[in-house]
Design an enzyme around this catalytic site. Sequence first.
Site, PDB file in Angstrom:
ATOM      1  N   ASP A 653      -9.159  59.590  98.808  1.00 19.62           N
ATOM      2  CA  ASP A 653      -9.387  58.986 100.179  1.00 19.62           C
ATOM      3  C   ASP A 653     -11.042  58.970  99.898  1.00 19.62           C
ATOM      4  O   ASP A 653     -11.727  59.566  99.451  1.00 19.62           O
ATOM      5  CB  ASP A 653      -8.788  59.609 101.362  1.00 19.62           C
ATOM      6  CG  ASP A 653      -8.973  58.892 102.643  1.00 19.62           C
ATOM      7  OD1 ASP A 653      -9.258  57.575 102.615  1.00 19.62           O
ATOM      8  OD2 ASP A 653      -8.562  59.483 103.472  1.00 19.62           O
ATOM      9  N   GLU A 691     -17.213  50.051  93.352  1.00 18.01           N
ATOM     10  CA  GLU A 691     -15.875  50.731  93.192  1.00 18.01           C
ATOM     11  C   GLU A 691     -16.101  52.371  92.757  1.00 18.01           C
ATOM     12  O   GLU A 691     -17.284  52.798  92.507  1.00 18.01           O
ATOM     13  CB  GLU A 691     -14.809  50.175  92.312  1.00 18.01           C
ATOM     14  CG  GLU A 691     -14.381  48.986  92.725  1.00 18.01           C
ATOM     15  CD  GLU A 691     -15.563  47.765  92.576  1.00 18.01           C
ATOM     16  OE1 GLU A 691     -16.225  48.018  91.480  1.00 18.01           O
ATOM     17  OE2 GLU A 691     -15.293  46.768  93.444  1.00 18.01           O
ATOM     18  N   ASP A 723      -5.419  56.333  99.245  1.00 20.75           N
ATOM     19  CA  ASP A 723      -5.688  56.020 100.696  1.00 20.75           C
ATOM     20  C   ASP A 723      -6.975  55.439 101.005  1.00 20.75           C
ATOM     21  O   ASP A 723      -7.767  55.457  99.752  1.00 20.75           O
ATOM     22  CB  ASP A 723      -5.514  57.382 101.467  1.00 20.75           C
ATOM     23  CG  ASP A 723      -5.251  57.161 103.065  1.00 20.75           C
ATOM     24  OD1 ASP A 723      -5.066  55.812 103.268  1.00 20.75           O
ATOM     25  OD2 ASP A 723      -4.788  58.068 103.477  1.00 20.75           O
ATOM     26  N   HIS A 857      -9.013  63.442 102.258  1.00 21.27           N
ATOM     27  CA  HIS A 857      -9.765  62.963 103.720  1.00 21.27           C
ATOM     28  C   HIS A 857     -10.708  63.899 104.233  1.00 21.27           C
ATOM     29  O   HIS A 857     -12.083  63.904 104.559  1.00 21.27           O
ATOM     30  CB  HIS A 857      -8.817  62.498 104.790  1.00 21.27           C
ATOM     31  CG  HIS A 857      -9.697  61.920 105.797  1.00 21.27           C
ATOM     32  ND1 HIS A 857     -10.367  60.821 106.193  1.00 21.27           N
ATOM     33  CD2 HIS A 857      -9.580  62.700 107.110  1.00 21.27           C
ATOM     34  CE1 HIS A 857     -10.881  60.820 107.369  1.00 21.27           C
ATOM     35  NE2 HIS A 857     -10.480  61.962 107.992  1.00 21.27           N
TER      36      HIS A 857
END
Length: 882
Positions: A653, A691, A723, A857
Amino acid sequence: MADQQPSSGRARGRSRGRGRASSGQQQPQPRRPGETAPAPRMPPAEPDPLPTPGRGRARGGSSQVPGSGAPVVQEGPREPPTGQMAALSMGAAGEGGLGGISGRSQQSRPSFGDPKTRPAHVVSKEGSSGTKLEVYTNCFRLKAEDRWLLYQYHVGFNPMIENPRARQAILRFHSEILGSPLAFDGMTLFLLRKLEQPVTKLRTKRKDSDAIVEVTVTLTNELAPTSPTCIQVYNIIFRKILAFVGMEQIGRHYYNPKTPIMIQQHGLQMWPGFITSILQYEKDVLLMADVSHKILRLDTVLDLMTDIYNKKPNTFQDEVTRLLIGEIVLTSYNNKTYRVDDIDWSKNPSNTFAKFDGSQISYAQYYQDAYDRKIMDMSQPLLISRPKKRDERRGMTGPIHLIPELCMLTGLSDAVRSDFHVMKDIATHTRISPGDRVNTLRSFITGFPKNKDAKEYCDKWKIGFENEPVKIAARVLPAETIHQKTAKINYKPSDAEWSRELRGNALISTVNLNDWMLIYTSRDQGNAMDFKQTLPRVAGPMGITVREPKMCALRDDRSETYVNGIRNNLTSSTQLVVCVLSSNRKDRYDAIKKFCCNESPVPSQCIVSRTLSKKQMLMSVCTKICMQINCKLGGELWAVEMPLSSMMVVGIDSYHDSSSKGRSVGGFVATMNKTLTRYYSRCTFQHSGQELIDGLKVCMKAALKMYHEINNALPQRIVIYRDGVGDGQLAAVVEHELPQILDTVKALGSDYDPKVVVIVVKKRINNRFFMQSRSGLSNPPPGTVIDSVVTRPDFYDFFLVSQSVRQGTVTPTSYNVIWDTWGLKPDYVQRLTYKLTHLYFNWPGTIRVPAPCLYAHKLSFLVGQSLHKAPHLDLADRLYFL
């Protein structure tokens, strides 16, 4: 219980990339917004490269050329930036011309360019395990005639006409030949009828030069109702219908400013609206619609500036800059939204800009003439909004200047989000039950035929929508058994939560707390002592031994005092640092985390003293803290049955770095054992337009190396959950990230060929599902899987409702398998995903995404909000970021 971080709300600080005031320039003296501005000390701003407030065209309409009847579009002064529209306009001849509605920016359109990611070996993506359940969704079938075809034509002009409006006006002049309805974007024409000839030539005389313009209309394609181009046209037609029923586009979605919901006690208003998109789903073209609300402040940006000046006159400009940069404002004169990128303190509404004809006009006079808005404060600074890259590609250059007096802030600030009473009052309107949501959507859909203009428009395009939402055959996966050291827990499936069942049970694996430090101020000594005495009591039944901590009382609560206290008492054997904080100040929290995660790696736990002050809740609070501490030290709390061995699951994430505009942090978390309960984590940094390629290679290689060290073998199966992939970013993941990950695996040796599955996870979706119950429509239970009807034909995708929601409507999560060399059956992918939602140790229940995703995350959030650099690798084998 999460480590108590001081930030709150969606952004947790300034995660959206807010800028900072330039420290290299001398700031002007603060002034009240209504006072005359003194001569600025900063150098005067350079003249704008283009006139600003406007980059659009004037409202001036078209006039007829005497003698020929050919229309000529007259150019006038520029409109403010809020008048920008894309080229595609639709309308029927005779109903106000071609410009009946204009397509907006690409941001407002559904994404039609996603790559086809369905693996070739997947014949059917529907599973079979679980209990069957019929659900409704917030989608409505589009109805079109059986032989509905859209004819696409290329339109050429000789000589070439540069002005798009002039092209539209010329084409409109020939509407009797072309017919109605039609859609034209300046070059491509769409009709429902096929012209008699493949190439049709038309002639028009221009007034300004008496030149003859030859228009060539050439048939290029016959489009079926399911073609991507038709889908785009459907969406533009639907936007016209929304305009007919009184909706206005604000940002991406449509709202009704005529029926605001006022929350006067908090100075807020909400505009009700809808999120809509028409897409090709598994077998049908469906309209997806969901209820939405636009939150606006009742006061203007100028009111906010004045309030700040009254409270902090000495730091007025710094405070205004800090609060406004990065915020989204709505202009009251035409309901358009802009991002505030800067504030021009050297300009005010009395400054002038150049119109198209070269004459000068002041900002104040312009808004008076164009919108009948009289500017009351002539000394207020101007807000600056810079065009985005996609705007620049459409020819928009130079900054937009906005008047604070005419702007309202949208959304909620972090301070407001942390106010329980405000959020509670807002939730009464936004937290809509399934029954109310479906009734609102039914009224929305059935309201179109009741509007004369909307019905006529639909009839001309020969389309409509079914009145009832689509029904789907779904399945409910079986509940999982929770395994602890000596107990097995069967939770209530409808709740998907097992906090009560955990009490008194030993955890799977524990780490005794033999050498730890407790830091507090003298003011919080009482709460710190209560915590020290309660922690061993709750830890015993879990199987954890807690010895006496090293106590460290501080004289004050400054950040450096805490850091120095830790530094002076830290030893090589210290397992944990616990800090009792007087408040949730972000700078102090950040300082502690930077020291404990970067400078001297040691797991740390921050607790706000107020949390420990409620004595009746102390046992419960300490239980949750103890479990979290055990995770941070490398322990495991519970597990579910995982029948597959030699498997590594990876969660990825990303999160914005609040200290560096345009930089994001990628969190990478990988499992290290068979039960998928031990983890190895790394992070990587990326900049806008870049990226995660190189960073992911490093992370993947390190994770595989660590897996080999622990298990004496490399994993034979790798499942990656990616994610944080937004709309339009799927191609970047498929074309850039995926090859790099696969190359990293191959680089470990020619004889190493694991089975790899890559799944893209999307949380920000607008699909909703409802089931019929005795009391009406309700949320489907946890474990509900939808893998047909509303899935995409080019994807190997499914929806999963994994969490229980007692208020409002549950939001499912979308999963799209973009790579699969394992050949897992749909049932196995869905069951594995649901199992992983049980393994987030900060909550004894299921969550919205697989646990590795949420761990990734949490890691990226900690680094992006507090650390701003990679954590020390000594912590990588523990969940120190919880």
